[in-house]
Design an enzyme around this catalytic site. Structure first.
Site, PDB file in Angstrom:
ATOM      1  N   LYS A 168      38.357  34.177  31.709  1.00 26.11           N
ATOM      2  CA  LYS A 168      38.065  33.440  32.948  1.00 26.11           C
ATOM      3  C   LYS A 168      36.929  34.103  33.717  1.00 26.11           C
ATOM      4  CE  LYS A 168      42.408  31.266  33.828  1.00 26.11           C
ATOM      5  NZ  LYS A 168      43.716  31.349  34.447  1.00 26.11           N
ATOM      6  N   ASN A 221      52.805  24.300  44.290  1.00 26.17           N
ATOM      7  CA  ASN A 221      53.303  25.399  43.444  1.00 26.17           C
ATOM      8  C   ASN A 221      53.902  26.471  44.345  1.00 26.17           C
ATOM      9  OD1 ASN A 221      51.216  27.522  44.112  1.00 26.17           O
ATOM     10  ND2 ASN A 221      49.879  25.857  43.458  1.00 26.17           N
ATOM     11  N   PRO A 267      38.240  19.861  41.455  1.00 27.46           N
ATOM     12  CA  PRO A 267      37.059  20.716  41.301  1.00 27.46           C
ATOM     13  C   PRO A 267      37.503  22.174  41.187  1.00 27.46           C
ATOM     14  CG  PRO A 267      37.342  20.054  43.594  1.00 27.46           C
ATOM     15  CD  PRO A 267      38.360  19.282  42.797  1.00 27.46           C
ATOM     16  N   ASP A 268      36.768  22.974  40.428  1.00 28.74           N
ATOM     17  CA  ASP A 268      37.041  24.412  40.404  1.00 28.74           C
ATOM     18  C   ASP A 268      36.202  25.040  41.525  1.00 28.74           C
ATOM     19  OD1 ASP A 268      36.943  27.249  39.862  1.00 28.74           O
ATOM     20  OD2 ASP A 268      37.897  26.762  37.953  1.00 28.74           O
ATOM     21  N   ILE A 269      36.880  25.403  42.604  1.00 28.87           N
ATOM     22  CA  ILE A 269      36.182  25.860  43.812  1.00 28.87           C
ATOM     23  C   ILE A 269      35.389  27.135  43.515  1.00 28.87           C
ATOM     24  CG2 ILE A 269      36.492  26.579  46.218  1.00 28.87           C
ATOM     25  CD1 ILE A 269      39.223  25.045  46.079  1.00 28.87           C
ATOM     26  N   ASP A 287      45.435  22.233  39.492  1.00 24.45           N
ATOM     27  CA  ASP A 287      44.392  21.833  38.543  1.00 24.45           C
ATOM     28  C   ASP A 287      44.123  20.332  38.588  1.00 24.45           C
ATOM     29  OD1 ASP A 287      43.860  24.375  37.595  1.00 24.45           O
ATOM     30  OD2 ASP A 287      45.578  24.332  36.236  1.00 24.45           O
TER      31      ASP A 287
HETATM   32  O1  C5P Z   1      43.550  28.469  37.977  1.00 23.18           O
HETATM   33  P1  C5P Z   1      42.750  29.595  37.375  1.00 23.18           P
HETATM   34  O2  C5P Z   1      43.594  30.549  36.599  1.00 23.18           O
HETATM   35  O3  C5P Z   1      41.509  29.149  36.659  1.00 23.18           O
HETATM   36  O4  C5P Z   1      42.264  30.449  38.640  1.00 23.18           O
HETATM   37  C1  C5P Z   1      41.365  31.519  38.509  1.00 23.18           C
HETATM   38  C2  C5P Z   1      40.619  31.681  39.803  1.00 23.18           C
HETATM   39  O5  C5P Z   1      39.902  30.477  40.105  1.00 23.18           O
HETATM   40  C3  C5P Z   1      41.463  31.967  41.004  1.00 23.18           C
HETATM   41  O6  C5P Z   1      40.750  32.916  41.755  1.00 23.18           O
HETATM   42  C4  C5P Z   1      41.556  30.649  41.753  1.00 23.18           C
HETATM   43  O7  C5P Z   1      41.643  30.825  43.151  1.00 23.18           O
HETATM   44  C5  C5P Z   1      40.251  29.977  41.383  1.00 23.18           C
HETATM   45  N1  C5P Z   1      40.346  28.506  41.286  1.00 23.18           N
HETATM   46  C6  C5P Z   1      39.610  27.682  42.127  1.00 23.18           C
HETATM   47  N2  C5P Z   1      39.676  26.331  42.005  1.00 23.18           N
HETATM   48  C7  C5P Z   1      40.435  25.754  41.054  1.00 23.18           C
HETATM   49  C8  C5P Z   1      41.184  26.558  40.171  1.00 23.18           C
HETATM   50  C9  C5P Z   1      41.129  27.924  40.314  1.00 23.18           C
HETATM   51  O8  C5P Z   1      38.918  28.202  43.000  1.00 23.18           O
HETATM   52  N3  C5P Z   1      40.482  24.448  40.959  1.00 23.18           N
END
Ligand code: C5P
Length: 395
Positions: free
Chosen positions: A334, A207, A302-304, A276
């Site tokens: 969020k 991106n 994974p959502d880190i 994502d």
């Molecule tokens: O992508 P999103 O809008 O959910 O991102 C919100 C927050 O979550 C951001 O701080 C982003 O760095 C974090 N994030 C993450 N891992 C992901 C998606 C988002 O740490 N897979």
């Protein structure tokens, strides 16, 4: 600590004329400026210029009897928050490195109890000379802050390192040096930039995140005295010098890097634009073009941030939310979903890749708007806000 009073030392070099602009910018910033010139500097620019710009008489002579008690070498730095020598000539750097004190400015530098910063300016060969490099290394190890020099075209017509940093850049560097140490003693982990999910040997899904905001946050955290780990996807930016830098490619790599350092972190700021989805079966070879429809199978990454914030004892977690509509509403959702004390909302159309951005900080107390400004300014304001929340929580 806020910079209120500075002694601006000007030594002999063509760049001395730029010191006048620097003095003007400092005064405009509300800083009280006392100029001290070396004898050589007076060949390049007149004392009257500085006197008019700063509203103070200019001193040069160790034996000047305009100072009440005849102690100009001590009195002029009394109450000063810093001495900045700009330009600092090769000869003056040599003098400082040896601790010599044979004129007013060198004596002030030796007799000070405030930080000393120097902005070297000289011909590139003088800068590259082993003696100058030795002197600069000595000054750095003595705790002197060396700002620049820059590279570029020089007054002598040559091109190379030796140009004094521009006055605006010197002001920025001073600003950075004197930021309040709100993160002193804290370990901060920051993610930045885009992730890259491999499709084949030459292609991937990424991106347009530039990394500018995350790198600005890393610099602001360093300025505030933190020990910073910056985990970054691919960007064109140089990593901040004093940060521990961990370059990564995919979201999975980023998660591994975060998990390797997060146990000892006090604060986690997740600025990265994490993909994502990743490609389930990336090809090791370049996929050949043919007439058929190509289907990529994608699986969620994974959502880190969520994985860290849902730990039993998480660090103080800060998220970023770049949205294209209903910005604050989606960001707040969020923040709640990921159990964050703070999320930073911004407009994706305005924020991605740009230098200036408007931010809305959303926390338990409500919304705090940071009107449009450059990302470094916003990062400093964000650090101040995080420090306040962090301290309240830990009191
Ligand atoms: O992508 P999103 O809008 O959910 O991102 C919100 C927050 O979550 C951001 O701080 C982003 O760095 C974090 N994030 C993450 N891992 C992901 C998606 C988002 O740490 N897979």
């Amino acid at each position: 600590m806020k910079l209120k009073r500075i002694v601006l030392g000007v030594t002999g070099g063509v760049a001395a004329y730029k010191a006048a602009e620097l003095a003007r910018l400092l005064v405009k910033d509300g800083i009280d400026v006392q100029v001290v010139m070396s004898a050589a500097a007076r060949h390049f620019v007149g004392a009257a210029t500085f006197q008019a710009l700063t509203g103070h008489p200019v001193f040069s002579d160790l034996w000047d009897d305009r100072v009440d008690n005849g102690m100009a070498h001590i009195d002029l730095t009394r109450g000063a928050d810093a001495i900045l020598v700009a330009p600092a000539s090769a000869d003056f750097l040599a003098k400082l490195a040896q601790g010599r004190a044979d004129d007013l400015l060198s004596t002030l530098c030796l007799a000070r109890d405030c930080p000393l910063l120097v902005a070297p300016a000289m011909n590139r060969q003088m800068w590259e000379a082993p003696a100058t490099q030795r002197n600069v290394a000595q000054l750095s190890s003595d705790g002197v802050t060396v700002l620049g020099p820059d590279s570029g075209e020089q007054a002598c017509g040559e091109v190379g390192f030796g140009r004094m940093l521009e006055p605006e850049a010197l002001l920025d560097a001073l600003d950075a040096r004197f930021q309040p140490k709100r993160f002193s003693g804290l370990k901060v982990v920051i993610t930045a930039g885009p992730t890259f999910e491999t499709i084949d040997a030459v292609r991937g899904i990424t991106n347009p995140s530039s990394g500018k905001m995350g790198y600005a946050v890393a610099r602001a955290a360093l300025e505030a005295g933190a020990e910073v780990t910056l985990i970054s996807g691919r960007t064109c930016l140089p990593p901040p010098r004093d940060a521990r830098f961990m370059p990564v490619m995919s979201a999975q790599d980023m998660l591994v890097a975060v998990e390797a350092v997060i146990d000892t972190a006090d604060i986690f700021i997740s600025v990265a634009a994490v993909a994502d989805y990743y490609v389930l079966n990336p090809s090791e070879q370049k996929i050949k073009k043919d007439a058929h429809i190509l289907t990529l199978e994608l699986a969620p990454n994974p959502d880190i941030l969520a994985s860290i914030s849902s730990r039993p004892k998480p660090p103080f977690c800060v998220g970023f939310a770049a949205e294209s509509e209903n910005i604050e509403e989606y960001a707040e959702l969020k923040r709640r979903r990921k159990h964050l004390p703070l999320i930073v909302a911004n407009d994706v159309k305005e924020a991605v890749g740009s230098d200036d951005v408007r931010l809305v900080l959303l926390d338990e107390a409500g919304r705090h708007v940071l009107e449009k400004a450059d990302k470094q300014t916003q990062a400093r304001l964000l650090v101040a806000h995080i420090a306040e929340l962090y301290n309240t929580r830990n009191q």
